[in-house]
Design an enzyme around this catalytic site. Structure first.
Site, PDB file in Angstrom:
ATOM      1  N   MET A 118      11.467  72.282 -61.446  1.00 55.92           N
ATOM      2  CA  MET A 118      12.778  72.217 -60.782  1.00 55.92           C
ATOM      3  C   MET A 118      13.783  73.101 -61.525  1.00 55.92           C
ATOM      4  O   MET A 118      13.544  73.526 -62.633  1.00 55.92           O
ATOM      5  CB  MET A 118      13.282  70.773 -60.733  1.00 55.92           C
ATOM      6  N   CYS A 119      14.910  73.316 -60.909  1.00 56.54           N
ATOM      7  CA  CYS A 119      15.888  74.238 -61.452  1.00 56.54           C
ATOM      8  C   CYS A 119      17.239  73.537 -61.472  1.00 56.54           C
ATOM      9  O   CYS A 119      17.368  72.406 -61.030  1.00 56.54           O
ATOM     10  CB  CYS A 119      15.974  75.483 -60.582  1.00 56.54           C
ATOM     11  N   GLU A 120      18.225  74.212 -61.992  1.00 54.95           N
ATOM     12  CA  GLU A 120      19.581  73.673 -61.899  1.00 54.95           C
ATOM     13  C   GLU A 120      20.484  74.681 -61.190  1.00 54.95           C
ATOM     14  O   GLU A 120      20.392  75.894 -61.393  1.00 54.95           O
ATOM     15  CB  GLU A 120      20.138  73.367 -63.298  1.00 54.95           C
ATOM     16  N   ILE A 166      19.569  78.290 -62.967  1.00 51.98           N
ATOM     17  CA  ILE A 166      18.606  78.442 -64.060  1.00 51.98           C
ATOM     18  C   ILE A 166      17.274  77.902 -63.583  1.00 51.98           C
ATOM     19  O   ILE A 166      17.204  76.897 -62.882  1.00 51.98           O
ATOM     20  CB  ILE A 166      19.063  77.791 -65.379  1.00 51.98           C
ATOM     21  N   ASN A 210      17.031  74.996 -55.400  1.00 50.01           N
ATOM     22  CA  ASN A 210      16.372  74.112 -56.355  1.00 50.01           C
ATOM     23  C   ASN A 210      15.401  73.252 -55.558  1.00 50.01           C
ATOM     24  O   ASN A 210      15.790  72.629 -54.564  1.00 50.01           O
ATOM     25  CB  ASN A 210      17.479  73.294 -57.065  1.00 50.01           C
TER      26      ASN A 210
END
Lengths: 255, 255
Positions: free
Chosen positions: A1-3, A78, A108
């Site tokens: 996962m990402c932010e 990110i 995300n």
């Protein structure tokens, strides 16, 4: 996962404070080591700074933290890679032109069965589910509205229906902007806050930094920030419900 | 008028030396004060650093000079505005997707009668003659080759015929790259040089900097640089004839 991190404001505003929190999650307080990127709109133009290094070690991230670019609309991301290898071509945000405007997008989540999504004239260059989903959204928009539409609330409702369809393929949290509007679609987690006069103080969750917004703002400023997880304590963040979206313009939530 | 700088190499190579010369022309030894930009390809991905400040005073330019990004294909541009105001949206290089590749373009010159150029699905966002000409080229290419073509020498010959048509509207010096190929079309002035083993020393014309390429290269490296005006003395630059183009791949001139 990402932010994800987004900002929309009624005056050009820098995002150094929020970004400082996010950057810690890029390999330090968080596991998102697979690159990062940020897009700043200035008028109709934009510039994107990207790096496929972890942002907590990225020279570009250090530069951006020391060079407060003022913008009305910002999208940052990110990455913790799932689909697509760690490389610049797979690094968010992605920007493409539609209706004579640059649209910027970050995602995300993770999708299944995305390879069947038809993208028409918006061909993906990298291998990610994210870029393909973006190209599919733009393709669908260009079919539905061959010319630049006038009724924007209808357009964003249509985009939300496309996001609903993508959410059925997995997890789809999204930020999308044309430099004026900022849309945040929530599949699992996304929070927002609007800061306005009287401005208070806030402290980052990820780093021991406090800011007194009153010293950095005018009384008329309205600034909304969207993030996967709240970035500060001593402030109340709003959670977006799963399957819903919020829309900002000139810093204000308008939907 | 503006200044162009391009690089194509068979190994990822930085351009700090050449850029140091170019940056001086952005408001110091040259009059090109209206912004600048540089695009670095890394694989199929790219990143662009842009600023609408004069590059001799640009914090982004200082950062780039201290952060040698290695790339196989680079396009840089410093601007002296004629058509379109000084703003980020009008700052070169411009990048758009075609055939699932990112194409990057920068233009030096000025065109008349450019508003009639049809651009189809490639709509300009800013007001410059340059961006419209780029969109027109991409539109013509997408009509001629709806799918990604296989014979690249034919494609670049076709692009040159489009550039010929633009040259009839004024001055049209152009750099164009998809990250693999680098095309330089000359309307009035454009020079190139290929550096290979045995590497020598070179001194910038615009700043008192000397470099010994042998200390920064391997014997197999082949690096071509294209610039509006030669950037060094004690090296022989080739002038491209008016109405002609040169094409580079893996650092070598292939046409």
């Amino acid at each position: 996962m990402c932010e994800l991190l987004g900002m929309n404001a009624n005056v050009p505003t820098d995002i150094v404070f929020s970004l400082s929190g996010l950057i810690q999650r890029g390999g330090n307080t968080g596991p998102h080591r697979d690159g990062w990127g940020i897009t700043f709109y200035q008028g109709l133009g934009y510039r994107t700074f990207k790096d496929h290094q972890p942002c907590c070690h990225s020279p570009v991230a250090r530069f951006i933290q020391g060079y407060p670019i003022k913008s009305e609309a910002i999208i940052a991301h990110i990455r913790q890679a799932n689909r697509g290898n760690v490389s610049l071509v797979n690094t968010h945000p992605f920007t493409r032109e539609l209706w004579g405007r640059h649209w910027t997008y970050a995602h995300n989540g993770q999708l299944k069965g995305y390879r069947n999504l038809k993208t028409g004239n918006y061909r993906p260059v990298g291998e990610t589910d994210s870029e393909r989903a973006f190209c599919w959204i733009l393709h669908q928009l260009s079919i539905k509205y061959p010319k630049r539409p006038a009724n924007w609330s209808t357009v964003f409702r249509f985009i939300a229906s496309l996001a609903d369809a993508l959410r059925e393929k997995g997890v789809f949290n999204m930020l999308l902007s044309d430099g004026k509007f900022m849309m945040a679609y929530c599949s699992t987690q996304l929070h927002w806050i609007t800061r306005r006069s009287p401005f208070g103080k806030a402290t980052l969750l990820d780093q021991d930094i406090e800011i007194d917004f009153q010293q950095h703002t005018h009384p008329d400023d309205v600034v909304s920030v969207i993030a996967t997880q709240p970035l500060t304590h001593n402030e109340t963040w709003n959670k977006i419900e799963s399957g819903s979206y919020v829309l900002f313009h000139l810093g204000e939530r308008i939907f």
